[in-house]
Enzyme design. Sequence first.
Site, PDB file in Angstrom:
ATOM      1  N   HIS A   3      65.212  67.839  16.664  1.00 40.03           N
ATOM      2  CA  HIS A   3      65.524  68.462  17.812  1.00 40.03           C
ATOM      3  C   HIS A   3      67.013  67.987  18.248  1.00 40.03           C
ATOM      4  O   HIS A   3      67.331  66.675  18.109  1.00 40.03           O
ATOM      5  CB  HIS A   3      64.540  68.211  18.835  1.00 40.03           C
ATOM      6  CG  HIS A   3      63.670  68.964  18.971  1.00 40.03           C
ATOM      7  ND1 HIS A   3      63.661  70.449  19.181  1.00 40.03           N
ATOM      8  CD2 HIS A   3      62.157  68.760  18.576  1.00 40.03           C
ATOM      9  CE1 HIS A   3      62.408  70.889  19.217  1.00 40.03           C
ATOM     10  NE2 HIS A   3      61.396  70.214  18.846  1.00 40.03           N
ATOM     11  N   HIS A  45      57.152  68.956  21.439  1.00 39.02           N
ATOM     12  CA  HIS A  45      56.612  67.458  21.667  1.00 39.02           C
ATOM     13  C   HIS A  45      57.037  67.070  22.957  1.00 39.02           C
ATOM     14  O   HIS A  45      56.013  66.598  23.473  1.00 39.02           O
ATOM     15  CB  HIS A  45      57.154  66.760  20.525  1.00 39.02           C
ATOM     16  CG  HIS A  45      56.613  66.956  19.193  1.00 39.02           C
ATOM     17  ND1 HIS A  45      56.495  68.114  18.425  1.00 39.02           N
ATOM     18  CD2 HIS A  45      55.731  65.967  18.335  1.00 39.02           C
ATOM     19  CE1 HIS A  45      55.760  68.083  17.389  1.00 39.02           C
ATOM     20  NE2 HIS A  45      55.433  66.805  17.276  1.00 39.02           N
TER      21      HIS A  45
END
Length: 232
Positions: A193, A144
């Site tokens: 993450h 992302h």
Amino acid sequence: MLKLIRRIESRALILVIGISGALWGFFNLASEMGEGDTLALDRHILLALRSPANPAVPLGSRSFEEAMRDVTALGGVTVMVLVTVVGVLAFLMHGRRRHALVLAATVLLADISSEGLKVFYHRPRPELVPHGSYVYSASFPSGHSTLSAATYLTLAMLIASLEPNRATKAMVYLLAMVLVLAIGFSRVYLAVHWPSDVLAGWCLGGAWALAAWSVLLRIPGGKQALPSPPAD
């Protein structure tokens, strides 16, 4: 004309330095991550965004958590494809084929590099707390963060190269930066993450965006996108 050529050469040199710095940052992070040196700070930052009483619960209200899911979707593959397709079509409709090509190629290469590096490093996702969003690939680098940086920064650069108004240029870059930072933050906030994954993704995506700018300066006809030099 000579002044314009010198400006292009100066910008190209700055861009090469910028690309080198971004790649150095990425591989330095990758090395530190591989040796486990980032884990302590990663854990500290990730847990700082969770409730001390119950780490499974992120800080903030449920509506804020849902807003973070909306923000993180802005860096997902579906949205990135839509943004890229719309951007490419818009440039083509305005006769800017080089801009369309640069945008499409940059996003594609950023995605390929991100997925390839995920397979190479094969870092597990954070397991400290439940994930706040669905994940299906390795953790390093953040896809992302990579895609959003490459797509939004490149798109901002291409739009700014055609826009004569400085205030509009600044607004486009500011909006792109806010989106990139917000998406990266949302990935850590949702615990999908590690912070170092996001930082590495920004470095990688930023390198691709700078490379796109360098290409635009060098390809035949690319200089048409530059502002006209001031009259003597």
